[in-house]
Motif scaffolding. Structure first.
Motif, PDB file in Angstrom:
ATOM      1  N   GLU A   1      28.930 -77.681  26.915  1.00  0.00           N
ATOM      2  CA  GLU A   1      27.437 -77.583  26.734  1.00  0.00           C
ATOM      3  C   GLU A   1      26.659 -77.266  28.091  1.00  0.00           C
ATOM      4  O   GLU A   1      25.807 -76.520  28.145  1.00  0.00           O
ATOM      5  CB  GLU A   1      27.125 -78.936  26.121  1.00  0.00           C
ATOM      6  N   LEU A   2      27.382 -77.803  29.238  1.00  0.00           N
ATOM      7  CA  LEU A   2      26.333 -77.759  30.431  1.00  0.00           C
ATOM      8  C   LEU A   2      26.577 -76.074  30.753  1.00  0.00           C
ATOM      9  O   LEU A   2      25.442 -75.666  31.495  1.00  0.00           O
ATOM     10  CB  LEU A   2      27.039 -78.504  31.765  1.00  0.00           C
ATOM     11  N   GLU A   3      27.657 -75.508  30.352  1.00  0.00           N
ATOM     12  CA  GLU A   3      27.657 -74.077  31.175  1.00  0.00           C
ATOM     13  C   GLU A   3      26.794 -73.454  30.052  1.00  0.00           C
ATOM     14  O   GLU A   3      26.129 -72.432  30.821  1.00  0.00           O
ATOM     15  CB  GLU A   3      29.460 -73.468  30.777  1.00  0.00           C
ATOM     16  N   ILE A   4      26.629 -73.604  28.671  1.00  0.00           N
ATOM     17  CA  ILE A   4      25.697 -72.903  27.940  1.00  0.00           C
ATOM     18  C   ILE A   4      24.200 -73.159  28.550  1.00  0.00           C
ATOM     19  O   ILE A   4      23.427 -72.312  28.807  1.00  0.00           O
ATOM     20  CB  ILE A   4      25.831 -73.277  26.605  1.00  0.00           C
ATOM     21  N   TYR A   5      24.009 -74.389  28.918  1.00  0.00           N
ATOM     22  CA  TYR A   5      22.736 -75.008  29.258  1.00  0.00           C
ATOM     23  C   TYR A   5      22.280 -74.112  30.809  1.00  0.00           C
ATOM     24  O   TYR A   5      21.147 -73.700  30.729  1.00  0.00           O
ATOM     25  CB  TYR A   5      22.535 -76.402  29.591  1.00  0.00           C
ATOM     26  N   ARG A   6      23.418 -74.141  31.729  1.00  0.00           N
ATOM     27  CA  ARG A   6      23.273 -73.362  32.779  1.00  0.00           C
ATOM     28  C   ARG A   6      22.785 -71.865  32.683  1.00  0.00           C
ATOM     29  O   ARG A   6      21.829 -71.324  33.382  1.00  0.00           O
ATOM     30  CB  ARG A   6      24.442 -73.478  33.795  1.00  0.00           C
ATOM     31  N   ARG A   7      23.677 -71.194  31.763  1.00  0.00           N
ATOM     32  CA  ARG A   7      23.245 -70.005  31.393  1.00  0.00           C
ATOM     33  C   ARG A   7      21.780 -69.562  30.764  1.00  0.00           C
ATOM     34  O   ARG A   7      21.224 -68.572  31.174  1.00  0.00           O
ATOM     35  CB  ARG A   7      24.540 -69.174  30.670  1.00  0.00           C
ATOM     36  N   ARG A   8      21.372 -70.469  29.926  1.00  0.00           N
ATOM     37  CA  ARG A   8      20.288 -70.319  29.351  1.00  0.00           C
ATOM     38  C   ARG A   8      19.006 -70.523  30.409  1.00  0.00           C
ATOM     39  O   ARG A   8      18.037 -69.843  30.404  1.00  0.00           O
ATOM     40  CB  ARG A   8      20.010 -71.264  28.023  1.00  0.00           C
ATOM     41  N   GLN A   9      19.147 -71.711  31.523  1.00  0.00           N
ATOM     42  CA  GLN A   9      18.316 -71.885  32.394  1.00  0.00           C
ATOM     43  C   GLN A   9      18.034 -70.457  33.233  1.00  0.00           C
ATOM     44  O   GLN A   9      17.000 -70.038  33.704  1.00  0.00           O
ATOM     45  CB  GLN A   9      18.664 -72.902  33.221  1.00  0.00           C
ATOM     46  N   VAL A  10      19.397 -69.859  33.795  1.00  0.00           N
ATOM     47  CA  VAL A  10      19.315 -68.751  34.552  1.00  0.00           C
ATOM     48  C   VAL A  10      18.460 -67.564  33.902  1.00  0.00           C
ATOM     49  O   VAL A  10      17.637 -66.964  34.409  1.00  0.00           O
ATOM     50  CB  VAL A  10      20.666 -68.473  35.160  1.00  0.00           C
ATOM     51  N   HIS A  11      18.925 -67.391  32.632  1.00  0.00           N
ATOM     52  CA  HIS A  11      18.114 -66.223  31.950  1.00  0.00           C
ATOM     53  C   HIS A  11      16.609 -66.629  31.836  1.00  0.00           C
ATOM     54  O   HIS A  11      15.940 -66.008  31.944  1.00  0.00           O
ATOM     55  CB  HIS A  11      18.831 -66.190  30.639  1.00  0.00           C
ATOM     56  N   TYR A  12      16.266 -67.874  31.322  1.00  0.00           N
ATOM     57  CA  TYR A  12      15.035 -68.129  31.050  1.00  0.00           C
ATOM     58  C   TYR A  12      13.968 -68.146  32.211  1.00  0.00           C
ATOM     59  O   TYR A  12      13.068 -67.577  32.317  1.00  0.00           O
ATOM     60  CB  TYR A  12      14.701 -69.702  30.360  1.00  0.00           C
TER      61      TYR A  12
END
Length: 354
Positions: free
Chosen positions: A194-205
């Motif tokens: 979940e943290l990896e998904i969160y990181r990817r979403r943050q960078v994209h956002y």
């Protein structure tokens, strides 16, 4: 930094060199500079990695500099066409999960050659009729720009691959990223995922958000559907063939479906039958689903698409890969499925050319 780069208007497409670096006879275009009597930099042949990958340095393809967008679009297709004609041979798809979609048979490069020829017929007509204009900037130095490439804006109008999180509904709808409400109740492995998904979403956002704030021309170009479509076609055409005979045709089909928007004054020079279109899109959809599965597995293991992991997590990654393999083996129902899984397990040792 990206905003500053976007305001520099360069005279050609290719890569930037110091004028004294290129050998005599190598084509180049000087970059004008207002505060110097003689130009210090020039645009020369592309140093992008794909122009040197797997013996592509031995090809006679046009490496630039390119004066027009049509030249850029055609050059990558001609490069891949020449490489396949010279070095291409039947092979299994590099992505192990794709092999099922081709009947576990070797894939014929002649099929992809046909699609590259189709791409070259379309390429001259997909250049945007309107160009984006910027004020002039000035180049004053180059710091570690290995493999950097100058391309037309409509081909650069995208989120950099290390920042993008395409295929994720939250990212594509620009929703602020947040962790699951029950995050603290998850197991260690689930929290890591979940943290990896969160990181990817943050960078994209945040990339999209700051681009909107600081670099409006780039942001506006990224939002245009017909620019995105041209981008995807170019990216797929210049991708080295590794046993995938569906992706390029799928992008060609998508382009043809929007042809009236892209080039209304020209009759589409390529057509596919309904049956061929249906079969291609069905296979492509399966490949996209396989890509998503593999992306999730790689994220859990901590390995990139090339199989690389940091030294400090190598043993942990091996253990995770073995765990997933055993879990999948427990799910198979026949001995044939078991053999297929073991034979085509994507995280086993293999030659890099496979």
């Amino acid at each position: 930094m990206e905003k500053n780069l976007f305001v520099i208007q360069l005279p050609a497409n290719g890569s930037i060199y110091h004028k004294g670096f290129l050998d005599p006879g190598v084509r180049s275009v000087d970059i004008p500079q207002t505060n110097l009597s003689m130009p210090r930099f020039c645009v020369g042949p592309s140093t992008e990695y794909l122009w040197w990958y797997q013996q592509r340095d031995e090809l006679s393809a046009n490496r630039g500099p390119w004066h027009t967008s049509k030249d850029v679009l055609s050059a990558v297709g001609e490069r891949e066409l020449e490489w396949l004609q010279k070095f291409g041979c039947e092979r299994y798809p590099r992505e192990a999960l794709y092999r099922e979609f081709y009947g576990h048979q070797r894939v014929d490069p002649q099929v992809h050659i046909g699609y590259l020829l189709d791409y070259l017929k379309l390429a001259p007509h997909v250049v945007p009729r309107k160009y984006f204009c910027f004020r002039f900037g000035e180049l004053t130095g180059i710091i570690d720009w290995e493999h950097a490439t100058i391309l037309p804006l409509f081909l650069q109008a995208k989120i950099p691959k290390h920042f993008q999180n395409d295929g994720d509904d939250e990212s594509e709808n620009f929703r602020p990223p947040k962790l699951r409400s029950n995050f603290d109740m998850l197991s260690d492995g689930e929290r890591e995922y979940e943290l990896e998904i969160y990181r990817r979403r943050q960078v994209h956002y945040f990339y999209v958000g700051f681009t909107d704030r600081h670099n409006k021309p780039h942001f506006n170009a990224m939002r245009k559907h017909n620019i995105v479509m041209r981008n995807r076609l170019y990216d797929t055409a210049c991708r080295p063939w590794e046993g995938d005979n569906a992706s390029l045709q799928a992008e060609l089909i998508s382009t043809l479906e929007q042809w009236e928007e892209l080039a209304p004054e020209v009759v589409a020079p390529v057509q596919y039958s309904m049956e061929e279109t249906k079969n291609c899109l069905a296979r492509h959809a399966k490949q996209k689903e396989a890509d998503l599965q593999m992306e999730q597995i790689r994220a859990f293991i901590g390995v990139n698409i090339e199989g690389w992991v940091p030294n400090g997590t190598f043993e942990e990654a091996k253990a995770k890969a073995e765990y997933i393999k055993n879990e999948m083996l427990n799910e198979v129902e026949t001995e044939y499925e078991r053999r297929e899984l073991l034979e085509h397990w994507p995280f086993q040792d293999h030659e890099e050319i496979d």
